[in-house]
Design a protein around this motif. Structure first.
Motif, mmCIF file in Angstrom:
data_model
loop_
_atom_site.group_PDB
_atom_site.id
_atom_site.type_symbol
_atom_site.label_atom_id
_atom_site.label_comp_id
_atom_site.label_asym_id
_atom_site.label_seq_id
_atom_site.Cartn_x
_atom_site.Cartn_y
_atom_site.Cartn_z
ATOM 1 N N VAL A 130 1.674 4.232 2.490
ATOM 2 C CA VAL A 130 2.745 4.788 3.318
ATOM 3 C C VAL A 130 3.706 5.533 2.405
ATOM 4 C CG1 VAL A 130 2.636 3.083 5.200
ATOM 5 C CG2 VAL A 130 4.010 2.606 3.161
ATOM 6 N N ASP A 131 4.536 6.358 3.011
ATOM 7 C CA ASP A 131 5.490 7.115 2.204
ATOM 8 C C ASP A 131 6.575 6.222 1.615
ATOM 9 O OD1 ASP A 131 4.557 9.863 2.373
ATOM 10 O OD2 ASP A 131 4.978 9.709 4.509
ATOM 11 N N ILE A 181 9.680 11.264 9.483
ATOM 12 C CA ILE A 181 8.490 10.524 9.061
ATOM 13 C C ILE A 181 7.279 11.449 9.022
ATOM 14 C CG2 ILE A 181 6.876 8.690 9.728
ATOM 15 C CD1 ILE A 181 9.307 7.201 10.910
ATOM 16 N N ALA A 182 7.142 12.290 10.037
ATOM 17 C CA ALA A 182 5.999 13.206 10.109
ATOM 18 C C ALA A 182 5.984 14.183 8.949
ATOM 19 C CB ALA A 182 6.015 13.959 11.436
ATOM 20 N N ASN A 183 7.142 14.492 8.401
ATOM 21 C CA ASN A 183 7.226 15.452 7.297
ATOM 22 C C ASN A 183 6.874 14.852 5.939
ATOM 23 O OD1 ASN A 183 8.012 17.578 8.959
ATOM 24 N ND2 ASN A 183 10.195 17.077 8.777
ATOM 25 N N GLY A 184 6.642 13.558 5.886
ATOM 26 C CA GLY A 184 6.266 12.923 4.634
ATOM 27 C C GLY A 184 4.853 13.289 4.227
ATOM 28 N N ALA A 185 4.526 13.033 2.975
ATOM 29 C CA ALA A 185 3.196 13.368 2.458
ATOM 30 C C ALA A 185 2.108 12.617 3.214
ATOM 31 C CB ALA A 185 3.131 13.041 0.968
ATOM 32 N N ILE A 186 2.365 11.360 3.574
ATOM 33 C CA ILE A 186 1.397 10.561 4.319
ATOM 34 C C ILE A 186 1.674 10.606 5.813
ATOM 35 C CG2 ILE A 186 0.513 8.191 4.621
ATOM 36 C CD1 ILE A 186 1.140 7.746 1.642
ATOM 37 N N GLY A 187 2.919 10.747 6.180
ATOM 38 C CA GLY A 187 3.279 10.816 7.589
ATOM 39 C C GLY A 187 3.447 9.455 8.234
ATOM 40 N N ALA A 188 3.702 8.426 7.432
ATOM 41 C CA ALA A 188 3.905 7.081 7.960
ATOM 42 C C ALA A 188 4.777 6.294 6.997
ATOM 43 C CB ALA A 188 2.574 6.364 8.157
ATOM 44 N N GLY A 232 0.619 -5.856 2.578
ATOM 45 C CA GLY A 232 -0.225 -5.016 3.411
ATOM 46 C C GLY A 232 0.008 -3.523 3.270
ATOM 47 N N TYR A 233 1.127 -3.149 2.656
ATOM 48 C CA TYR A 233 1.445 -1.729 2.533
ATOM 49 C C TYR A 233 1.805 -1.397 1.086
ATOM 50 C CZ TYR A 233 1.679 -1.924 7.597
ATOM 51 O OH TYR A 233 1.376 -2.124 8.923
ATOM 52 N N GLU A 234 1.518 -0.168 0.712
ATOM 53 C CA GLU A 234 1.848 0.319 -0.621
ATOM 54 C C GLU A 234 2.571 1.653 -0.483
ATOM 55 O OE1 GLU A 234 -0.229 1.187 -4.960
ATOM 56 O OE2 GLU A 234 -1.488 0.884 -3.203
ATOM 57 N N GLY A 235 3.875 1.621 -0.664
ATOM 58 C CA GLY A 235 4.670 2.831 -0.527
ATOM 59 C C GLY A 235 4.880 3.529 -1.850
ATOM 60 N N THR A 236 5.075 4.832 -1.781
ATOM 61 C CA THR A 236 5.434 5.558 -2.991
ATOM 62 C C THR A 236 6.832 5.158 -3.457
ATOM 63 O OG1 THR A 236 6.265 7.392 -1.642
ATOM 64 C CG2 THR A 236 3.979 7.516 -2.383
ATOM 65 N N ARG A 237 7.612 4.592 -2.521
ATOM 66 C CA ARG A 237 8.933 4.048 -2.850
ATOM 67 C C ARG A 237 9.119 2.718 -2.124
ATOM 68 N NH1 ARG A 237 12.727 7.470 -0.333
ATOM 69 N NH2 ARG A 237 10.979 8.332 0.860
ATOM 70 N N GLN A 238 9.890 1.835 -2.739
ATOM 71 C CA GLN A 238 10.272 0.568 -2.113
ATOM 72 C C GLN A 238 11.794 0.550 -2.030
ATOM 73 O OE1 GLN A 238 8.415 -2.347 -4.723
ATOM 74 N NE2 GLN A 238 6.604 -2.450 -3.409
ATOM 75 N N VAL A 239 12.310 0.483 -0.807
ATOM 76 C CA VAL A 239 13.748 0.641 -0.580
ATOM 77 C C VAL A 239 14.277 -0.541 0.233
ATOM 78 C CG1 VAL A 239 15.547 2.094 0.442
ATOM 79 C CG2 VAL A 239 13.532 3.158 -0.616
ATOM 80 N N ILE A 284 17.379 8.214 8.121
ATOM 81 C CA ILE A 284 16.732 9.521 8.000
ATOM 82 C C ILE A 284 16.715 9.955 6.531
ATOM 83 C CG2 ILE A 284 16.972 11.974 8.548
ATOM 84 C CD1 ILE A 284 17.917 11.115 11.346
ATOM 85 N N ARG A 285 17.802 9.698 5.806
ATOM 86 C CA ARG A 285 17.818 10.013 4.373
ATOM 87 C C ARG A 285 16.832 9.149 3.606
ATOM 88 N NH1 ARG A 285 23.504 10.611 1.306
ATOM 89 N NH2 ARG A 285 21.991 10.699 -0.400
ATOM 90 N N GLU A 286 16.720 7.887 3.988
ATOM 91 C CA GLU A 286 15.871 6.963 3.234
ATOM 92 C C GLU A 286 14.385 7.267 3.367
ATOM 93 O OE1 GLU A 286 18.628 2.944 3.066
ATOM 94 O OE2 GLU A 286 17.598 3.473 4.911
ATOM 95 N N ILE A 287 13.972 7.808 4.494
ATOM 96 C CA ILE A 287 12.550 8.087 4.670
ATOM 97 C C ILE A 287 12.152 9.425 4.078
ATOM 98 C CG2 ILE A 287 12.416 6.670 6.743
ATOM 99 C CD1 ILE A 287 12.423 9.196 8.401
ATOM 100 N N ALA A 288 13.140 10.247 3.730
ATOM 101 C CA ALA A 288 12.847 11.558 3.152
ATOM 102 C C ALA A 288 12.896 11.475 1.631
ATOM 103 C CB ALA A 288 13.849 12.590 3.654
ATOM 104 N N LEU A 289 11.890 12.017 0.977
ATOM 105 C CA LEU A 289 11.863 12.037 -0.477
ATOM 106 C C LEU A 289 12.812 13.110 -0.989
ATOM 107 C CD1 LEU A 289 10.570 10.993 -3.086
ATOM 108 C CD2 LEU A 289 8.816 12.756 -2.832
ATOM 109 N N ASN A 290 13.680 12.720 -1.928
ATOM 110 C CA ASN A 290 14.656 13.642 -2.520
ATOM 111 C C ASN A 290 15.534 14.303 -1.463
ATOM 112 O OD1 ASN A 290 13.610 13.188 -5.147
ATOM 113 N ND2 ASN A 290 11.995 14.698 -4.783
ATOM 114 N N ALA A 291 15.916 13.496 -0.460
ATOM 115 C CA ALA A 291 16.779 14.042 0.593
ATOM 116 C C ALA A 291 18.136 14.425 0.009
ATOM 117 C CB ALA A 291 16.966 13.017 1.698
ATOM 118 N N PRO A 292 18.656 15.605 0.374
ATOM 119 C CA PRO A 292 19.954 16.006 -0.161
ATOM 120 C C PRO A 292 21.068 15.153 0.426
ATOM 121 C CG PRO A 292 19.231 17.541 1.538
ATOM 122 C CD PRO A 292 18.089 16.598 1.296
ATOM 123 N N GLY A 293 22.102 14.975 -0.337
ATOM 124 C CA GLY A 293 23.227 14.208 0.169
ATOM 125 C C GLY A 293 24.028 13.632 -0.987
#
Length: 254
Positions: free
Chosen positions: A36-37, A75-82, A145-152, A237-246
């Motif tokens: 997952v992303d 979420i849909a805009n992520g590399a995996i989309g989930a 059960g899941y392996e994310g590119t980030r753990q938040v 919304i910021r947390e699910i986006a990679l390198n989200a501006p803010g």
């Protein structure tokens, strides 16, 4: 003759190994982690400083965030989309309740089901405020059960650590594991009695200096409980986006 028999036995063992190998494959698939992303843990304060109305505002804020179409789009805009997300409440050092277990969200329908689970979750309040206990508990939830590119870990609360082990130690251990700690500080605008007004640091400064940490971490400040809904929506919304501006600290107003 003995050489022939040894060769024959070797062929039989090799064939048996090939026949047995497919039986191992389902076990490997069962133990495989689903990519997952991001793995996102939502940790929500239910200490005694949260009255029933404020607690309901928190739960409703998270539920409405997951019903927001912008979240599904993010979420849909992520590399995996989930993404994978779970939700627990916390208070005392030994009081954490996982109310919604790990759930894969890959679109609006799954996000709405998660929101429905939040609506149905029990509301309970306890005594103290153990941010260190919440971080320790959240850290153990990853890798299920899941392996994310980030753990938040998303920690929301309205008070400082007053139960359990030192916050500094829990925070340091989580950061060493590569976990990102984000904060949502809820500022209660009810003034404290004068004798207590200067006994604790500003909550937004405290969360910034003592709680959040890790690459891209940030603090969302809700200026009062009425601002919580908008704050949590923007934060997730910021947390699910990679390198989200803010900014490092962002504020939401009612």
């Amino acid at each position: 003759m003995s050489g022939f028999n040894q060769g024959r036995r070797g062929i039989i063992r090799a064939a048996a190994g090939l026949l047995a190998a497919p039986a191992l494959l389902p076990a490997r698939r069962a133990n495989a982690m689903e990519p997952v992303d991001v793995e996102l843990v939502l940790a929500v304060d239910v200490s005694r400083s949260m009255d029933p109305e404020e607690q309901e505002l928190q739960f409703n804020g998270y539920a409405k965030a997951f019903r927001d179409s912008r979240l599904a789009e993010g979420i849909a805009n992520g590399a995996i989309g989930a993404i994978a997300v779970c939700f627990f409440t916390w208070s005392d050092w030994d009081m954490q309740n996982l109310l919604v277990p790990w759930t894969r969200i890959d679109g609006a329908a799954a996000a709405h089901r998660f929101a429905d689970a939040l609506d149905a979750a029990p509301r309970q309040a306890f005594l103290y405020t153990s941010i260190s206990g919440a971080i320790d508990y959240a850290s153990q939830l990853f890798g299920q059960g899941y392996e994310g590119t980030r753990q938040v870990v998303d920690i929301s609360g309205d008070g400082i650590n007053n139960s359990g082990r030192p916050l500094k130690a829990a925070r340091a251990e989580a950061l060493e594991r590569g976990i990102v700690l984000n904060g949502l500080a809820v500022l209660d605008r009810t003034p404290l009695p004068p004798q207590f007004a200067n006994l604790q640091p500003s909550l937004d400064d405290y969360y910034h200096d003592e709680v959040i940490g890790g690459p891209g971490s940030f603090l969302m400040v809700a200026e009062g409980f009425r601002a919580f809904e908008g704050a949590v929506r923007r934060k997730i919304i910021r947390e699910i986006a990679l390198n989200a501006p803010g900014p490092r600290i962002e504020r939401a107003f009612a």
